[in-house]
Scaffold this active site. Structure first.
Site, PDB file in Angstrom:
ATOM      1  N   GLU A   1      10.163 -35.902  -2.863  1.00 51.46           N
ATOM      2  CA  GLU A   1      10.228 -35.491  -1.459  1.00 51.46           C
ATOM      3  C   GLU A   1      11.436 -36.137  -0.781  1.00 51.46           C
ATOM      4  O   GLU A   1      11.589 -37.367  -0.831  1.00 51.46           O
ATOM      5  CB  GLU A   1       8.933 -35.895  -0.745  1.00 51.46           C
ATOM      6  CG  GLU A   1       7.740 -35.125  -1.282  1.00 51.46           C
ATOM      7  CD  GLU A   1       6.438 -35.438  -0.554  1.00 51.46           C
ATOM      8  OE1 GLU A   1       6.370 -36.470   0.147  1.00 51.46           O
ATOM      9  OE2 GLU A   1       5.485 -34.650  -0.706  1.00 51.46           O
TER      10      GLU A   1
ATOM     11  N   HIS B   1       7.615 -31.796  -4.858  1.00 48.97           N
ATOM     12  CA  HIS B   1       6.710 -32.912  -4.487  1.00 48.97           C
ATOM     13  C   HIS B   1       6.476 -33.824  -5.693  1.00 48.97           C
ATOM     14  O   HIS B   1       5.356 -34.288  -5.907  1.00 48.97           O
ATOM     15  CB  HIS B   1       5.342 -32.384  -4.011  1.00 48.97           C
ATOM     16  CG  HIS B   1       5.381 -31.522  -2.792  1.00 48.97           C
ATOM     17  ND1 HIS B   1       5.603 -32.019  -1.533  1.00 48.97           N
ATOM     18  CD2 HIS B   1       5.221 -30.176  -2.649  1.00 48.97           C
ATOM     19  CE1 HIS B   1       5.569 -31.005  -0.647  1.00 48.97           C
ATOM     20  NE2 HIS B   1       5.353 -29.898  -1.307  1.00 48.97           N
TER      21      HIS B   1
ATOM     22  N   GLY C   1       3.594 -23.511   0.576  1.00 48.24           N
ATOM     23  CA  GLY C   1       2.199 -23.091   0.651  1.00 48.24           C
ATOM     24  C   GLY C   1       1.671 -22.967  -0.760  1.00 48.24           C
ATOM     25  O   GLY C   1       1.991 -23.794  -1.605  1.00 48.24           O
TER      26      GLY C   1
ATOM     27  N   SER D   1       9.315 -26.406  -1.270  1.00 52.86           N
ATOM     28  CA  SER D   1       8.048 -26.491  -1.999  1.00 52.86           C
ATOM     29  C   SER D   1       7.790 -25.227  -2.835  1.00 52.86           C
ATOM     30  O   SER D   1       8.519 -24.967  -3.782  1.00 52.86           O
ATOM     31  CB  SER D   1       6.933 -26.782  -0.991  1.00 52.86           C
ATOM     32  OG  SER D   1       5.748 -27.118  -1.637  1.00 52.86           O
ATOM     33  N   ALA D   2       6.800 -24.401  -2.504  1.00 54.63           N
ATOM     34  CA  ALA D   2       6.540 -23.174  -3.276  1.00 54.63           C
ATOM     35  C   ALA D   2       7.775 -22.266  -3.299  1.00 54.63           C
ATOM     36  O   ALA D   2       8.072 -21.626  -4.314  1.00 54.63           O
ATOM     37  CB  ALA D   2       5.344 -22.418  -2.697  1.00 54.63           C
TER      38      ALA D   2
END
Lengths: 235, 235
Positions: free
Chosen positions: B194, B159, B90, B122-123
């Protein structure tokens, strides 16, 4: 009333630095032959001297002399007495950190309110919004605040990029990022495409260039506005 | 030694949420049947309950029960006693702000040092680096610090996206952004594509997945490392 020219990008594909804006510079800075340059955003880590030289070469083509703010012993006084100011692009976090560190945020605000013509490209445009929170840049340094100049009563997203419908990449699109901004913040955001600029003058805020821009408002669907539209009601 | 699985993305193109990681989950969380979920990054503004439900459905396929950290009266105690922790993706600024606001940074660090298995996407992966300063996210909220967990002795760019050589867009490429990070900061950065993840276990830090990763070091040219490479020396 403030006077500002806020461009999405300094450079268009296949063109020289500031090339598409040179005709605008002559009109916009018609009140002065010397403009103060703020090179703090340092694109690619370029030195203040080199960046000032690069920007000078473009401004010279419009008959304007540029002086780097870093060349002044008293930067605050230089900002206060300036008739024209140009802030170049680069990293917005670095730019904002340096403006706060040198105590230039308030003098800049006041100078623009008192009639200095302010031009920005990219990061220099982003800081003309209420906050720098719709920048695309990496947080390479921790600024004391995200609050910026508020020359316009909304936030700006420079280099606005439409979602690539063919992409297989799962990182967020620009539109998704701005929607996330609106889960916490309420001010409108203008997604300013490369080649567009905002012109603030005579109590008007207008979109310029050949393209439309995308407007994002909290709890509303995003929509397009055409070039030459009035943005004064966008707050 | 810490145990961590740090994935670039939760979702691959054309797949379900966490689908490609489900076989890994069973092995990685073999020490526990309950994992604490940190939903603070709220992708797209999703509520903590909805995000926890989404992540639970994926974890259930690996026979693991997920409980949202927000469901606990004493979040710090929940983190301290957890045997497994998963932080979803997020907005990194929001995630880090919420972790500081709830005084969870130090308990998280200690819990991981004491052997809790930590997974991020991700985050959630970004915060396992030394700082969050190589995030791609918009600064939608002002966190009290950019310092993060330091599970690995470098920074992570999730990413990671190679420059598009056909692009006419003049915004900075990811590589340019990371180079700008290195004009101010010295720690190495791993650009994690990714489908890749970092596995920390038994005094090893390894690159996993089928792709290579891109390593950025201060004052050096970026280079590629192959999957299964040891990243322990990257500091």
């Amino acid at each position: 009333m403030s006077k500002a020219l806020l461009a999405s990008t300094s450079t268009l594909h296949g063109q020289e630095y500031l090339e598409y804006l040179i005709p605008e510079l002559k009109t916009f800075f018609s009140n002065t032959e010397e403009v103060i340059f703020i090179p703090f955003a340092r694109p690619g880590g370029i030195s203040h001297d080199k960046y000032t030289k690069k920007a000078s070469e473009a401004f010279n083509k419009a008959g304007i002399t540029l002086r780097g703010i870093h060349e002044f012993d008293n930067m605050r006084e230089a900002i206060t007495s300036a008739k024209g100011i140009f802030t170049g692009g680069g990293n917005t976090f670095l730019l904002v950190s340096e403006l706060y560190r040198n105590k230039l945020i308030q003098p800049l605000k006041e100078s623009i309110q008192n009639g200095a013509a302010y031009m920005g490209t990219s990061a220099g445009t982003n800081i003309a919004g209420l906050t720098m929170q719709t920048t695309n840049d990496m947080p390479i340094v921790y600024p004391p605040s995200f609050k910026t100049l508020g020359v316009v009563p909304f936030n700006i997203n420079p280099h606005y990029l439409d979602p690539d419908t063919n992409s297989t990449h799962k990182g967020e699109t620009r539109e998704t990022r701005i929607k996330e901004f609106h889960t916490i913040n309420t001010q409108p955001v203008i997604g300013l495409r490369e080649g567009s600029w905002i012109l603030v003058s005579d109590n008007k805020i207008e979109l310029k260039g050949s393209l439309s821009a995308r407007i994002f408002k909290s709890e509303k669907l995003p929509f397009e506005i055409e070039t030459n539209s009035d943005l004064s009601e966008l707050n």
